[in-house]
Scaffold this motif. Structure first.
Motif, mmCIF file in Angstrom:
data_model
loop_
_atom_site.group_PDB
_atom_site.id
_atom_site.type_symbol
_atom_site.label_atom_id
_atom_site.label_comp_id
_atom_site.label_asym_id
_atom_site.label_seq_id
_atom_site.Cartn_x
_atom_site.Cartn_y
_atom_site.Cartn_z
ATOM 1 N N GLU A 311 -4.424 -14.946 -9.555
ATOM 2 C CA GLU A 311 -5.523 -15.697 -10.173
ATOM 3 C C GLU A 311 -5.953 -15.039 -11.484
ATOM 4 O OE1 GLU A 311 -6.285 -18.545 -9.086
ATOM 5 O OE2 GLU A 311 -5.213 -18.416 -7.175
ATOM 6 N N ALA A 312 -6.016 -13.719 -11.506
ATOM 7 C CA ALA A 312 -6.402 -13.012 -12.731
ATOM 8 C C ALA A 312 -5.385 -13.248 -13.837
ATOM 9 C CB ALA A 312 -6.547 -11.512 -12.446
ATOM 10 N N ALA A 313 -4.087 -13.257 -13.472
ATOM 11 C CA ALA A 313 -3.042 -13.504 -14.461
ATOM 12 C C ALA A 313 -3.198 -14.885 -15.077
ATOM 13 C CB ALA A 313 -1.666 -13.369 -13.817
ATOM 14 N N ASN A 314 -3.479 -15.877 -14.265
ATOM 15 C CA ASN A 314 -3.632 -17.233 -14.790
ATOM 16 C C ASN A 314 -4.830 -17.347 -15.718
ATOM 17 O OD1 ASN A 314 -1.363 -18.296 -13.561
ATOM 18 N ND2 ASN A 314 -2.450 -18.868 -11.693
ATOM 19 N N GLU A 315 -5.871 -16.587 -15.451
ATOM 20 C CA GLU A 315 -7.031 -16.576 -16.349
ATOM 21 C C GLU A 315 -6.636 -16.012 -17.713
ATOM 22 O OE1 GLU A 315 -10.060 -14.287 -14.498
ATOM 23 O OE2 GLU A 315 -10.359 -15.691 -12.822
ATOM 24 N N VAL A 316 -5.880 -14.926 -17.695
ATOM 25 C CA VAL A 316 -5.434 -14.308 -18.946
ATOM 26 C C VAL A 316 -4.516 -15.258 -19.705
ATOM 27 C CG1 VAL A 316 -4.099 -12.415 -19.960
ATOM 28 C CG2 VAL A 316 -5.687 -11.956 -18.079
ATOM 29 N N TYR A 317 -3.615 -15.922 -18.992
ATOM 30 C CA TYR A 317 -2.702 -16.855 -19.656
ATOM 31 C C TYR A 317 -3.457 -17.991 -20.331
ATOM 32 C CZ TYR A 317 1.214 -14.584 -17.282
ATOM 33 O OH TYR A 317 2.142 -13.680 -16.853
ATOM 34 N N ALA A 318 -4.462 -18.500 -19.658
ATOM 35 C CA ALA A 318 -5.246 -19.604 -20.239
ATOM 36 C C ALA A 318 -5.898 -19.172 -21.550
ATOM 37 C CB ALA A 318 -6.296 -20.067 -19.236
ATOM 38 N N GLU A 319 -6.397 -17.943 -21.589
ATOM 39 C CA GLU A 319 -7.026 -17.431 -22.806
ATOM 40 C C GLU A 319 -5.998 -17.254 -23.920
ATOM 41 O OE1 GLU A 319 -8.915 -13.837 -21.580
ATOM 42 O OE2 GLU A 319 -10.337 -14.877 -20.249
ATOM 43 N N MET A 320 -4.834 -16.744 -23.551
ATOM 44 C CA MET A 320 -3.782 -16.534 -24.542
ATOM 45 C C MET A 320 -3.278 -17.859 -25.115
ATOM 46 S SD MET A 320 -3.316 -13.320 -24.941
ATOM 47 C CE MET A 320 -3.681 -11.775 -24.099
ATOM 48 N N GLU A 321 -3.097 -18.823 -24.255
ATOM 49 C CA GLU A 321 -2.605 -20.130 -24.701
ATOM 50 C C GLU A 321 -3.579 -20.798 -25.659
ATOM 51 O OE1 GLU A 321 -0.044 -22.143 -21.220
ATOM 52 O OE2 GLU A 321 -1.980 -21.382 -20.541
ATOM 53 N N ALA A 322 -4.861 -20.556 -25.441
ATOM 54 C CA ALA A 322 -5.886 -21.186 -26.283
ATOM 55 C C ALA A 322 -6.000 -20.529 -27.654
ATOM 56 C CB ALA A 322 -7.236 -21.139 -25.572
ATOM 57 N N SER A 323 -5.558 -19.266 -27.760
ATOM 58 C CA SER A 323 -5.787 -18.527 -28.999
ATOM 59 C C SER A 323 -4.513 -18.149 -29.758
ATOM 60 C CB SER A 323 -6.568 -17.240 -28.695
ATOM 61 O OG SER A 323 -5.829 -16.404 -27.810
ATOM 62 N N ASN A 324 -3.344 -18.310 -29.130
ATOM 63 C CA ASN A 324 -2.108 -17.819 -29.733
ATOM 64 C C ASN A 324 -1.022 -18.897 -29.628
ATOM 65 O OD1 ASN A 324 0.385 -16.469 -30.240
ATOM 66 N ND2 ASN A 324 -0.526 -14.501 -29.680
ATOM 67 N N PRO A 325 -0.785 -19.674 -30.691
ATOM 68 C CA PRO A 325 0.204 -20.766 -30.642
ATOM 69 C C PRO A 325 1.620 -20.290 -30.323
ATOM 70 C CG PRO A 325 -1.230 -21.011 -32.547
ATOM 71 C CD PRO A 325 -1.519 -19.658 -31.966
#
Length: 365
Positions: A311-325
């Motif tokens: 679950e923590a990994a998916n949270e980090v991925y969501a943040e990365m996807e939103a900020s890093n094309p």
């Protein structure tokens, strides 16, 4: 035609043919000497040896005309700066893992290994047939790098711990050497991640500077002696389900090679990539038995810990996807194939392996 005349003409013809052929051969096999900076110490013969395999193949295929001199971590540059040296042109190539450089850009880590990504077979399928190599090189071009897979360890172990870790609460304040992107995920569970090169891990663990460490798996870990100072060996390494080691080449140097050498280099990288995984699959079974015989305590991560990490990994991925094309583009590609891969893997492969494991545990193999 008499025999003497025939031999004379044949000799002249052969000499002429050789004279005509020589320039072509010389053009296709020019003298090239490169230096390669490894991120690994020589003592880890399997992972460090991947670069030696590449060097040997190129030399043999070109009668010694294409030489790559391999230097271990620290001989030319520190192990965690190998890719920087390639970018700058200090060396022509390196053998390293992309997630060492996630601090520059987390996109570096994606083609190597990130938490809950693909297995070794899955990531190789994505690299070679899912466009992964091209996607990664599109990103790496801005760093003056061209890269190709250069080894895989298979799913790694979860690491060595000085004390047992049974719950998420047990991870609070834990100082752990954990490579790359995984540290950012574990941070959310209270872990204090440390980025330490392979050769410096043991003294840090022995002195208590860190409480735990992950490296690779039984074969390499036994060589580094972690079992002497941290008895609990956890599995699986959910952050490295199929970690790819890469050969990274200075883009200008690579593009300066002849097309023949470029093709040969890619082929040799592919061969070294496959060879490393085969070696680990051969050596790890003996090593894990040896470690247990020396007192190592095997422990699985609890379902609670694995689920919390997922679950923590998916949270980090969501943040990365939103900020890093760039990150989003590659991660979207991996995720799409990940779903397909595990749909297939759980049908034939999983059931066959599970049945055989039951037979082995019953003493029938």
């Amino acid at each position: 035609m008499d025999r003497r005349s025939f031999i004379t003409k044949a000799a002249v013809g052969g000499a002429a043919a050789s004279a005509l052929a020589a320039p072509t051969l010389a053009q296709s096999a020019p003298k090239v000497t490169w230096r390669l900076a490894s991120s690994f110490p020589k003592s880890l013969d399997t992972i460090f040896g991947g670069a030696e395999v590449l060097s040997k193949m190129l030399s043999e295929a070109t009668d010694g005309n294409f030489q790559i001199q391999v230097f271990s971590a620290g001989e030319l540059v520190p192990g965690l700066q190998a890719a920087d040296a390639v970018t700058e042109g200090t060396v022509e190539c390196c053998h390293t893992v992309g997630y060492y450089y996630w601090g520059k850009d987390p996109t570096f880590a994606l083609a190597a290994a990130v938490p809950f990504s693909l297995s070794a077979r899955g990531i190789n399928a994505w690299h070679y047939h899912g466009g992964g190599i091209d996607l990664y090189n599109e990103f790496l071009a801005q760093h003056n790098i061209v890269a190709f897979p250069g080894g895989n360890t298979g799913v790694q172990m979860g690491g060595w711990f000085r004390r047992e870790i049974n719950t998420v609460a047990d991870m609070q304040g834990l100082k752990m050497r954990v490579g790359g992107f995984a540290g950012k995920v574990m941070e959310r569970l209270g872990v204090v991640p440390q980025q330490i090169a392979g050769g410096d891990i043991y003294p840090a663990l022995e002195k208590g500077t860190i409480d735990a460490t992950e490296w690779v798996g039984p074969y390499d870990d036994e060589k580094l002696g972690f079992f002497k100072v941290a008895p609990y060996y956890y599995y699986p390494g959910w952050w490295e389900g199929g970690p790819t080691v890469h050969f990274m080449f200075n883009k200008s140097a690579y593009e300066g090679l002849t097309p023949t050498y470029q093709s040969l280099l890619r082929t040799a990288c592919h061969a070294a990539d496959a060879n490393m995984l085969q070696l680990y699959d051969w050596k790890n079974p003996t090593a894990i038995k040896s470690l247990v015989a020396q007192g190592t305590q095997l422990r699985p991560f609890s379902p609670e810990i694995l689920q919390a990490c997922f679950e923590a990994a998916n949270e980090v991925y969501a943040e990365m996807e939103a900020s890093n094309p760039a990150f989003k583009k590659i991660w979207d590609s991996i995720k799409a194939f990940r779903s397909e891969h595990y749909t297939w893997a759980q049908i034939a492969e999983y059931n066959y392996d599970t049945f055989m494991m039951v037979q082995q545990n019953a003493g029938k193999l």
